[in-house]
Design a protein around this motif. Structure first.
Motif, mmCIF file in Angstrom:
data_model
loop_
_atom_site.group_PDB
_atom_site.id
_atom_site.type_symbol
_atom_site.label_atom_id
_atom_site.label_comp_id
_atom_site.label_asym_id
_atom_site.label_seq_id
_atom_site.Cartn_x
_atom_site.Cartn_y
_atom_site.Cartn_z
ATOM 1 N N PHE A 1 0.828 -1.206 0.000
ATOM 2 C CA PHE A 1 0.000 0.000 0.000
ATOM 3 C C PHE A 1 0.862 1.256 0.000
ATOM 4 O O PHE A 1 1.982 1.268 0.512
ATOM 5 C CB PHE A 1 -0.911 0.026 1.237
ATOM 6 C CG PHE A 1 -1.958 -1.050 1.240
ATOM 7 C CD1 PHE A 1 -3.235 -0.804 0.757
ATOM 8 C CD2 PHE A 1 -1.664 -2.317 1.724
ATOM 9 C CE1 PHE A 1 -4.186 -1.799 0.749
ATOM 10 C CE2 PHE A 1 -2.608 -3.318 1.720
ATOM 11 C CZ PHE A 1 -3.884 -3.064 1.235
ATOM 12 N N ASP A 2 0.298 2.314 -0.575
ATOM 13 C CA ASP A 2 0.876 3.649 -0.485
ATOM 14 C C ASP A 2 -0.026 4.492 0.414
ATOM 15 O O ASP A 2 -1.259 4.433 0.280
ATOM 16 C CB ASP A 2 0.946 4.306 -1.870
ATOM 17 C CG ASP A 2 1.957 3.635 -2.780
ATOM 18 O OD1 ASP A 2 3.050 3.295 -2.287
ATOM 19 O OD2 ASP A 2 1.652 3.460 -3.977
ATOM 20 N N GLN A 3 0.563 5.260 1.310
ATOM 21 C CA GLN A 3 -0.250 6.147 2.134
ATOM 22 C C GLN A 3 -0.727 7.318 1.277
ATOM 23 O O GLN A 3 0.013 7.857 0.455
ATOM 24 C CB GLN A 3 0.550 6.651 3.340
ATOM 25 C CG GLN A 3 -0.300 7.373 4.369
ATOM 26 C CD GLN A 3 0.403 7.507 5.709
ATOM 27 O OE1 GLN A 3 1.536 7.054 5.883
ATOM 28 N NE2 GLN A 3 -0.261 8.126 6.668
ATOM 29 N N VAL A 4 -1.991 7.689 1.451
ATOM 30 C CA VAL A 4 -2.581 8.772 0.663
ATOM 31 C C VAL A 4 -3.198 9.800 1.603
ATOM 32 O O VAL A 4 -3.612 9.480 2.720
ATOM 33 C CB VAL A 4 -3.652 8.244 -0.315
ATOM 34 C CG1 VAL A 4 -3.007 7.398 -1.407
ATOM 35 C CG2 VAL A 4 -4.721 7.431 0.409
ATOM 36 N N SER A 5 -3.246 11.027 1.128
ATOM 37 C CA SER A 5 -3.809 12.099 1.951
ATOM 38 C C SER A 5 -5.008 12.767 1.308
ATOM 39 O O SER A 5 -5.835 13.373 1.989
ATOM 40 C CB SER A 5 -2.737 13.160 2.233
ATOM 41 O OG SER A 5 -2.204 13.659 1.020
ATOM 42 N N ASP A 6 -5.119 12.671 -0.027
ATOM 43 C CA ASP A 6 -6.211 13.322 -0.744
ATOM 44 C C ASP A 6 -7.440 12.418 -0.716
ATOM 45 O O ASP A 6 -7.800 11.765 -1.703
ATOM 46 C CB ASP A 6 -5.793 13.611 -2.184
ATOM 47 C CG ASP A 6 -6.847 14.420 -2.937
ATOM 48 O OD1 ASP A 6 -7.725 14.995 -2.272
ATOM 49 O OD2 ASP A 6 -6.793 14.441 -4.179
ATOM 50 N N VAL A 7 -8.085 12.362 0.455
ATOM 51 C CA VAL A 7 -9.235 11.483 0.668
ATOM 52 C C VAL A 7 -10.432 12.334 1.105
ATOM 53 O O VAL A 7 -10.331 13.080 2.085
ATOM 54 C CB VAL A 7 -8.927 10.423 1.754
ATOM 55 C CG1 VAL A 7 -10.151 9.552 2.012
ATOM 56 C CG2 VAL A 7 -7.733 9.576 1.336
ATOM 57 N N PRO A 8 -11.562 12.243 0.407
ATOM 58 C CA PRO A 8 -12.742 13.015 0.810
ATOM 59 C C PRO A 8 -13.239 12.584 2.194
ATOM 60 O O PRO A 8 -13.203 11.399 2.544
ATOM 61 C CB PRO A 8 -13.785 12.666 -0.269
ATOM 62 C CG PRO A 8 -12.995 12.127 -1.417
ATOM 63 C CD PRO A 8 -11.806 11.464 -0.821
ATOM 64 N N ASP A 9 -13.684 13.538 2.971
ATOM 65 C CA ASP A 9 -14.296 13.265 4.286
ATOM 66 C C ASP A 9 -13.382 12.442 5.192
ATOM 67 O O ASP A 9 -13.847 11.541 5.906
ATOM 68 C CB ASP A 9 -15.647 12.558 4.119
ATOM 69 C CG ASP A 9 -16.608 13.365 3.256
ATOM 70 O OD1 ASP A 9 -16.653 14.592 3.434
ATOM 71 O OD2 ASP A 9 -17.287 12.754 2.411
ATOM 72 N N ARG A 10 -12.106 12.698 5.144
ATOM 73 C CA ARG A 10 -11.169 11.929 5.959
ATOM 74 C C ARG A 10 -11.378 12.230 7.445
ATOM 75 O O ARG A 10 -11.756 13.340 7.836
ATOM 76 C CB ARG A 10 -9.723 12.197 5.559
ATOM 77 C CG ARG A 10 -9.264 13.623 5.698
ATOM 78 C CD ARG A 10 -7.794 13.775 5.280
ATOM 79 N NE ARG A 10 -6.919 12.999 6.143
ATOM 80 C CZ ARG A 10 -6.002 12.179 5.681
ATOM 81 N NH1 ARG A 10 -5.860 11.992 4.386
ATOM 82 N NH2 ARG A 10 -5.218 11.521 6.524
ATOM 83 N N MET A 11 -11.145 11.229 8.278
ATOM 84 C CA MET A 11 -11.302 11.360 9.723
ATOM 85 C C MET A 11 -9.979 11.801 10.348
ATOM 86 O O MET A 11 -8.905 11.344 9.935
ATOM 87 C CB MET A 11 -11.741 10.019 10.328
ATOM 88 C CG MET A 11 -13.117 9.557 9.874
ATOM 89 S SD MET A 11 -13.576 7.956 10.597
ATOM 90 C CE MET A 11 -12.561 6.828 9.612
ATOM 91 N N LEU A 12 -10.067 12.659 11.331
ATOM 92 C CA LEU A 12 -8.879 13.134 12.022
ATOM 93 C C LEU A 12 -8.193 11.984 12.763
ATOM 94 O O LEU A 12 -8.852 11.147 13.378
ATOM 95 C CB LEU A 12 -9.250 14.238 13.003
ATOM 96 C CG LEU A 12 -9.690 15.581 12.394
ATOM 97 C CD1 LEU A 12 -10.120 16.534 13.512
ATOM 98 C CD2 LEU A 12 -8.564 16.197 11.564
ATOM 99 N N GLY A 13 -6.878 11.948 12.705
ATOM 100 C CA GLY A 13 -6.131 10.935 13.430
ATOM 101 C C GLY A 13 -6.136 9.570 12.784
ATOM 102 O O GLY A 13 -5.650 8.599 13.377
ATOM 103 N N VAL A 14 -6.681 9.467 11.573
ATOM 104 C CA VAL A 14 -6.776 8.179 10.874
ATOM 105 C C VAL A 14 -5.897 8.229 9.631
ATOM 106 O O VAL A 14 -5.896 9.225 8.903
ATOM 107 C CB VAL A 14 -8.233 7.867 10.484
ATOM 108 C CG1 VAL A 14 -8.311 6.615 9.616
ATOM 109 C CG2 VAL A 14 -9.087 7.701 11.740
ATOM 110 N N SER A 15 -5.139 7.160 9.386
ATOM 111 C CA SER A 15 -4.291 7.076 8.196
ATOM 112 C C SER A 15 -5.021 6.338 7.079
ATOM 113 O O SER A 15 -5.762 5.376 7.334
ATOM 114 C CB SER A 15 -2.988 6.344 8.517
ATOM 115 O OG SER A 15 -2.231 7.070 9.473
ATOM 116 N N TYR A 16 -4.813 6.777 5.857
ATOM 117 C CA TYR A 16 -5.464 6.181 4.686
ATOM 118 C C TYR A 16 -4.413 5.622 3.745
ATOM 119 O O TYR A 16 -3.337 6.211 3.557
ATOM 120 C CB TYR A 16 -6.313 7.232 3.961
ATOM 121 C CG TYR A 16 -7.532 7.653 4.740
ATOM 122 C CD1 TYR A 16 -8.781 7.103 4.475
ATOM 123 C CD2 TYR A 16 -7.422 8.590 5.762
ATOM 124 C CE1 TYR A 16 -9.903 7.491 5.199
ATOM 125 C CE2 TYR A 16 -8.542 8.986 6.500
ATOM 126 C CZ TYR A 16 -9.786 8.427 6.209
ATOM 127 O OH TYR A 16 -10.885 8.800 6.947
#
Length: 326
Positions: free
Chosen positions: A221-236
């Motif tokens: 997996f690659d970590q991503v940051s451009d995620v709609p409605d992302r939750m604080l403190g959660v990694s995607y």
């Protein structure tokens, strides 16, 4: 009608844990009239079209949801629902609410280990011996896609271990060009498939990575940051391209009578048939039987009964039972 369906969906979602138990409606649903009869008719339609059945307890609770709806309005909506094709949005929204999309990476580790150590190496070796480098896998009832991507990760590792792939400096596993690999995940749920197609998952609580090591997350997996409605403190994270390239997703009703994929070397369907009654389970297993090539492997859930044993050779492993198509 849209508002009515929305209200119904909200109510059913709260009852999903009851539906999941697979209780068969009992005699207490016989002789119903009025609103109870209409709600019961809806659940029977769902069963006949999609194989999903609801308990008598769910029917009673659904009736309470409709207490504020006139019987005439409910009757008109049910009549309208009957005229719609199975793939219409109103049907799919209803089915969405009746099913539970509980899955995660690494689910059922003994079964995954059996795939990696026994089943897939045997399939690859047979393909190699025949000079047939097409490999097709159908993940039926794939939900949000974790199982389908898991299969791709495991297959790539198997190919590398069997000297049928190379490892790039970045850590990508690339099969030799002669391999034609297709892994298709199917589900009835549009919402679940929308998540699967993004290939993005988060590490919140009991989420997609609850049973996946940090090493495997870094590898696949690659970590991503451009995620709609992302939750604080959660990694995607998003599944890396070298895994995604082999996997596709498609909406499919297992009671359609038409396999989503033919000439399959492996069909896996776990934690899906628990929603179906015996007659529908038989229909689905016939579908799988027609989709598999001779020598192809069928993997069912641990509690699923094989209804056509004469068509298969049974094998046992530490991860459960698997079946080879005769």
């Amino acid at each position: 009608m849209a508002k009515l369906l929305s209200d119904m969906g909200d109510g059913i979602a709260a009852l999903s844990s009851v539906s999941r138990r697979g209780d068969v409606p009992g005699s207490d649903t016989a002789g119903l009239t009025g609103r109870l009869a209409l709600v019961n008719r809806v659940t029977r339609l769902v069963e006949s079209r999609f194989g999903i059945y609801c308990s008598g307890q769910v029917i009673k609770k659904l009736n309470r949801i409709f207490e504020g709806v006139s019987e005439a309005e409910l009757s008109a909506w049910v009549g309208h629902l009957q005229t719609l094709p199975d793939d219409h949005g109103e049907w799919l929204s209803l089915v969405e609410s009746l099913t539970v999309h509980e899955t995660y990476f690494g689910r059922d580790r003994p079964m995954l280990d059996m795939l990696q150590q026994t089943i897939l190496p045997a399939i690859v070796e047979q393909k190699r011996a025949e000079g047939d480098y097409r490999l097709r896998i159908w993940s039926a009832g794939c939900s949000t896609g974790e199982e389908s991507f898991n299969l791709a990760m495991i297959l790539l590792q198997v190919l590398y271990a069997m000297d049928e792939a190379v490892l790039t400096p970045r850590g990508d596993i690339t099969p030799f060009l002669r391999w034609q690999i297709e892994i298709m995940g199917t589900d009835i749920s549009r919402q679940a498939l929308a998540t699967a197609r993004t290939a993005q998952y988060n590490d919140a609580g009991m989420g997609s990575f609850r049973d996946f090591s940090s090493r495997d997350i870094q590898r696949f997996f690659d970590q991503v940051s451009d995620v709609p409605d992302r939750m604080l403190g959660v990694s995607y994270y998003q599944t890396r391209p070298f895994v995604r390239r082999w996997v596709s997703f498609r909406q499919h009703n297992l009671l359609s009578g038409i396999p989503a994929m033919m000439s399959c070397d492996l069909v896996i369907c776990r934690n899906v048939l628990i929603y179906f009654q015996d007659e529908r389970k038989r229909e689905v297993q016939q579908l799988f039987n027609g989709a598999l090539v001779e020598g192809g492997v069928l993997l069912l859930g641990g509690s699923d009964v094989l209804y056509w044993p004469e068509n298969y050779q049974r094998r046992f492993g530490d991860g459960g039972v698997w079946y080879i198509r005769k």
